[in-house]
Design a protein around this motif. Structure first.
Motif, PDB file in Angstrom:
ATOM      1  N   THR A 285       0.796  -0.897  -0.282  1.00 25.40           N
ATOM      2  CA  THR A 285      -0.130   0.143  -0.181  1.00 25.40           C
ATOM      3  C   THR A 285       0.727   1.721   0.202  1.00 25.40           C
ATOM      4  OG1 THR A 285      -1.900  -1.296   0.536  1.00 25.40           O
ATOM      5  CG2 THR A 285      -1.555   1.132   1.554  1.00 25.40           C
ATOM      6  N   ARG A 286       0.573   1.862  -0.945  1.00 28.50           N
ATOM      7  CA  ARG A 286       1.687   3.670  -1.263  1.00 28.50           C
ATOM      8  C   ARG A 286       1.283   4.528   0.220  1.00 28.50           C
ATOM      9  NH1 ARG A 286       3.432   6.804  -5.435  1.00 28.50           N
ATOM     10  NH2 ARG A 286       4.884   8.098  -4.586  1.00 28.50           N
ATOM     11  N   VAL A 287       1.551   4.823   0.808  1.00 22.43           N
ATOM     12  CA  VAL A 287       1.294   5.747   2.092  1.00 22.43           C
ATOM     13  C   VAL A 287       2.321   7.598   1.131  1.00 22.43           C
ATOM     14  CG1 VAL A 287       1.088   6.997   4.231  1.00 22.43           C
ATOM     15  CG2 VAL A 287       1.292   4.225   3.332  1.00 22.43           C
ATOM     16  N   ILE A 288       0.628   8.738   1.192  1.00 25.79           N
ATOM     17  CA  ILE A 288       1.683   9.520   0.857  1.00 25.79           C
ATOM     18  C   ILE A 288       0.382  10.646   2.299  1.00 25.79           C
ATOM     19  CG2 ILE A 288       1.149  12.007  -0.679  1.00 25.79           C
ATOM     20  CD1 ILE A 288       0.553   9.386  -2.825  1.00 25.79           C
ATOM     21  N   ALA A 289       1.948  10.988   2.361  1.00 22.61           N
ATOM     22  CA  ALA A 289       1.096  12.083   4.062  1.00 22.61           C
ATOM     23  C   ALA A 289       0.943  13.328   3.593  1.00 22.61           C
ATOM     24  CB  ALA A 289       1.874  12.026   5.298  1.00 22.61           C
ATOM     25  N   ALA A 290      -0.079  14.461   3.953  1.00 21.53           N
ATOM     26  CA  ALA A 290       0.512  15.627   3.670  1.00 21.53           C
ATOM     27  C   ALA A 290       0.273  16.890   5.745  1.00 21.53           C
ATOM     28  CB  ALA A 290      -1.136  15.831   2.994  1.00 21.53           C
ATOM     29  N   VAL A 291       0.724  16.585   5.571  1.00 26.83           N
ATOM     30  CA  VAL A 291       1.388  18.003   6.833  1.00 26.83           C
ATOM     31  C   VAL A 291       0.898  19.724   6.193  1.00 26.83           C
ATOM     32  CG1 VAL A 291       1.814  16.729   8.232  1.00 26.83           C
ATOM     33  CG2 VAL A 291       3.908  18.063   7.045  1.00 26.83           C
ATOM     34  N   SER A 292       0.347  20.190   6.988  1.00 21.83           N
ATOM     35  CA  SER A 292      -0.007  21.658   6.909  1.00 21.83           C
ATOM     36  C   SER A 292       0.712  22.828   7.769  1.00 21.83           C
ATOM     37  CB  SER A 292      -1.859  22.221   6.812  1.00 21.83           C
ATOM     38  OG  SER A 292      -1.785  22.299   7.575  1.00 21.83           O
ATOM     39  N   VAL A 293       1.780  22.653   9.236  1.00 21.82           N
ATOM     40  CA  VAL A 293       2.716  22.839   9.655  1.00 21.82           C
ATOM     41  C   VAL A 293       4.217  22.324   9.525  1.00 21.82           C
ATOM     42  CG1 VAL A 293       0.595  22.556  11.230  1.00 21.82           C
ATOM     43  CG2 VAL A 293       2.089  20.946  11.722  1.00 21.82           C
ATOM     44  N   ASP A 294       5.037  23.392  10.195  1.00 23.98           N
ATOM     45  CA  ASP A 294       6.406  22.634  10.261  1.00 23.98           C
ATOM     46  C   ASP A 294       6.747  22.010  11.718  1.00 23.98           C
ATOM     47  OD1 ASP A 294       9.030  22.628  10.591  1.00 23.98           O
ATOM     48  OD2 ASP A 294       9.029  24.867  10.490  1.00 23.98           O
ATOM     49  N   PRO A 295       6.740  20.763   9.944  1.00 26.98           N
ATOM     50  CA  PRO A 295       7.331  19.147  10.969  1.00 26.98           C
ATOM     51  C   PRO A 295       8.300  19.701  11.628  1.00 26.98           C
ATOM     52  CG  PRO A 295       7.276  18.935   8.689  1.00 26.98           C
ATOM     53  CD  PRO A 295       7.604  20.600   9.156  1.00 26.98           C
ATOM     54  N   ALA A 296       9.353  19.772  11.936  1.00 23.75           N
ATOM     55  CA  ALA A 296      10.405  20.090  12.761  1.00 23.75           C
ATOM     56  C   ALA A 296       9.524  20.921  14.670  1.00 23.75           C
ATOM     57  CB  ALA A 296      11.540  21.628  13.018  1.00 23.75           C
ATOM     58  N   LEU A 297       8.654  21.417  13.967  1.00 29.48           N
ATOM     59  CA  LEU A 297       7.841  22.051  15.407  1.00 29.48           C
ATOM     60  C   LEU A 297       6.539  21.079  15.615  1.00 29.48           C
ATOM     61  CD1 LEU A 297       6.761  26.625  14.173  1.00 29.48           C
ATOM     62  CD2 LEU A 297       8.604  25.045  15.505  1.00 29.48           C
ATOM     63  N   ALA A 298       6.141  20.647  15.131  1.00 24.69           N
ATOM     64  CA  ALA A 298       5.592  19.131  15.539  1.00 24.69           C
ATOM     65  C   ALA A 298       6.006  18.361  15.899  1.00 24.69           C
ATOM     66  CB  ALA A 298       5.197  18.667  13.773  1.00 24.69           C
ATOM     67  N   ILE A 299       7.489  18.010  15.506  1.00 25.66           N
ATOM     68  CA  ILE A 299       8.465  17.031  16.565  1.00 25.66           C
ATOM     69  C   ILE A 299       8.525  17.660  17.452  1.00 25.66           C
ATOM     70  CG2 ILE A 299      10.467  16.078  16.614  1.00 25.66           C
ATOM     71  CD1 ILE A 299       9.733  15.929  13.035  1.00 25.66           C
ATOM     72  N   ALA A 300       8.723  18.653  17.864  1.00 25.18           N
ATOM     73  CA  ALA A 300       9.179  19.327  18.841  1.00 25.18           C
ATOM     74  C   ALA A 300       8.198  19.481  20.341  1.00 25.18           C
ATOM     75  CB  ALA A 300      10.138  20.645  19.271  1.00 25.18           C
TER      76      ALA A 300
END
Length: 465
Positions: A285-300
């Motif tokens: 199954t191919r997975v495509i993710a979409a995010v509208s925030v800065d991933p670095a901030l979401a990880i932090a």
């Protein structure tokens, strides 16, 4: 004699009479050319009647050229109760776009003791007076249905074929380097089944790009499902991803699009990380993710699991905001006007120069999604073939007027110390909330020593969470 009862008819001898007003010698030459091909080929006239079939077609269908010549195609899906010649006439019937002069391709289910799938390609040929004839070529899908399960209804196959024609790389065309880079990266992503991470503000068209990648890839014949992780409750996400629905299992050879993937509960992110396949597999199954925030901030902040981000970001595509690609605005307007009037009369064909000037001056916080809603509403207000400034929403016109009014917004001096203090207080409060009041854990999230955190809390007057 039919190929079902014996060997196919012998090759035609010149002169063959395909059409009474065609020179016999020329007619024999093109028939002989088609007879030499290994692919099953047939020719229909403008009324969808068989004019010619080659030997490969006779062998595949079991019908001789004499039996096929003059038969009219049937404009409906075949059913198991149909006589064999009706099945073939239905399978070889061209879709509407071919009759309008555009090449087409359809995947057709051929009922019988063992159901098979055929890919039928249609190539219309034209004369000065219009459509002359249609050349068709048949390919048998190896191994039956590509999904490896029970054959799908033909209407679903036709729908997926239509989606492939709808979501094309041409729809991602841009005049700007940033937009061109998005199209190039999407084309690259369609050539592999590696995970993709789409980054961009809400409404920038990330799901459209995900669908384009899917339908233009090898997985395009499979299903596509999009989950909004920000809006669905955790129980629903659990059921859809790993429970009864189990999209990870049911979307084999398809694509799963996770919108706002950082909003998945942490335990579901861990389970998703465990189930994501490594390497390439035919049925993955191919997975495509979409995010509208800065991933670095979401990880932090602890919202986005860093190992999951590392897996999903195998290919990163940054989608620019609409305000950063205003030279593409006329193309978006043209496309959205057509889309907003699908199913009805294409009455509104464009916007006036004054309206375009207002649309260019607007900041578009909602990006392409907001642009489509604005044009859709303007089409309903317009009584002519052009959208005028008065047809645009009043809130948009007021916002543009305020931006253009000198001194409408008093410019206040910025106090850097106050801005930094406010940002620091907000980050410390967010970390304490994520850590449920545990100062040591909050210090880890902020990548500072615990003693420093305590000093800053005292200096900023922050009480325990």
């Amino acid at each position: 004699m039919s190929g079902a009862a014996g060997s196919p008819d012998p090759p035609p001898s010149p002169p063959s009479t395909l059409s009474s007003d065609s020179p016999a010698a020329h007619e024999f030459r093109w028939q002989a050319l088609f007879q030499r091909t290994r692919e099953p080929v047939f020719v229909l006239n403008r009324r969808r009647r068989f004019l010619f079939v080659n030997r490969a077609w006779e062998i595949l269908t079991g019908l001789s050229a004499a039996e096929a010549r003059g038969l009219a195609c049937v404009r409906r899906p075949p059913i198991p109760q149909d006589p064999w010649d009706v099945v073939i006439r239905a399978v070889c019937c061209p879709p509407q776009e071919v009759l309008k002069g555009r090449p087409g391709r359809s995947r057709r289910l051929v009922p019988g003791k063992v159901a098979r799938w055929w890919d039928v390609e249609f190539f219309p040929l034209h004369a000065d007076e219009g459509l002359l004839c249609i050349v068709g070529k048949v390919s048998v899908v190896p191994g039956g249905d590509p999904a490896g399960s029970a054959p799908l209804p033909e209407r679903i196959v036709a729908y997926r074929e239509g989606r492939k024609q709808h979501y094309t790389f041409a729809s991602l065309a841009s005049k700007l380097p940033a937009g061109q880079r998005v199209a190039e990266q999407a084309r690259l992503a369609a050539q592999t089944d590696a995970p993709v991470l789409l980054l961009g503000e809400p409404g920038t068209g990330k799901e459209w790009i995900a669908r384009t990648i899917h339908y233009q890839s090898a997985a395009g014949a499979g299903p596509f499902a999009a989950l909004d992780c920000a809006r669905l409750p955790p129980e629903a996400l659990q059921a859809l991803l790993f429970g009864e629905q189990n999209l990870q299992q049911n979307l084999r050879s398809g694509t799963l699009c996770l919108k706002e993937a950082q909003c998945l509960p942490r335990e579901l992110q861990m389970r998703l990380l465990e189930t994501l396949p490594s390497g390439e597999a035919a049925d993955r199954t191919r997975v495509i993710a979409a995010v509208s925030v800065d991933p670095a901030l979401a990880i932090a902040s602890g919202d986005f699991l860093e190992p999951l981000y590392c897996v999903l970001s195998t290919l990163n595509i940054h989608v620019p905001a609409l305000r950063e690609r205003l030279p593409d605005l006329p193309r978006f307007i043209e496309e959205f006007l057509k889309r907003a009037q699908i199913g009805g009369e294409q009455r509104v064909t464009g916007v006036t120069d004054e309206a375009l000037d207002q649309l260019r001056a607007y900041a578009w916080p909602g990006n392409l999604r907001e642009l489509y809603a604005v044009l859709q509403a303007a089409c309903l207000r317009s009584s002519g073939d052009r959208i005028e400034p008065g047809h645009l929403p009043s809130a948009l016109r007021v916002a543009v007027r305020l931006d253009r009014t000198p001194g409408s917004q008093e410019e206040k001096p910025l106090n850097l110390d106050q801005v930094l203090e406010k940002a620091e207080r907000r980050l410390i409060q967010l970390a304490l909330r994520k850590a449920k009041g545990n100062r040591s854990r909050a210090a880890e999230l902020l990548s500072i020593w615990r003693a420093r955190l305590i000093r800053r809390m005292e200096a900023l007057g922050i009480e325990d969470w």
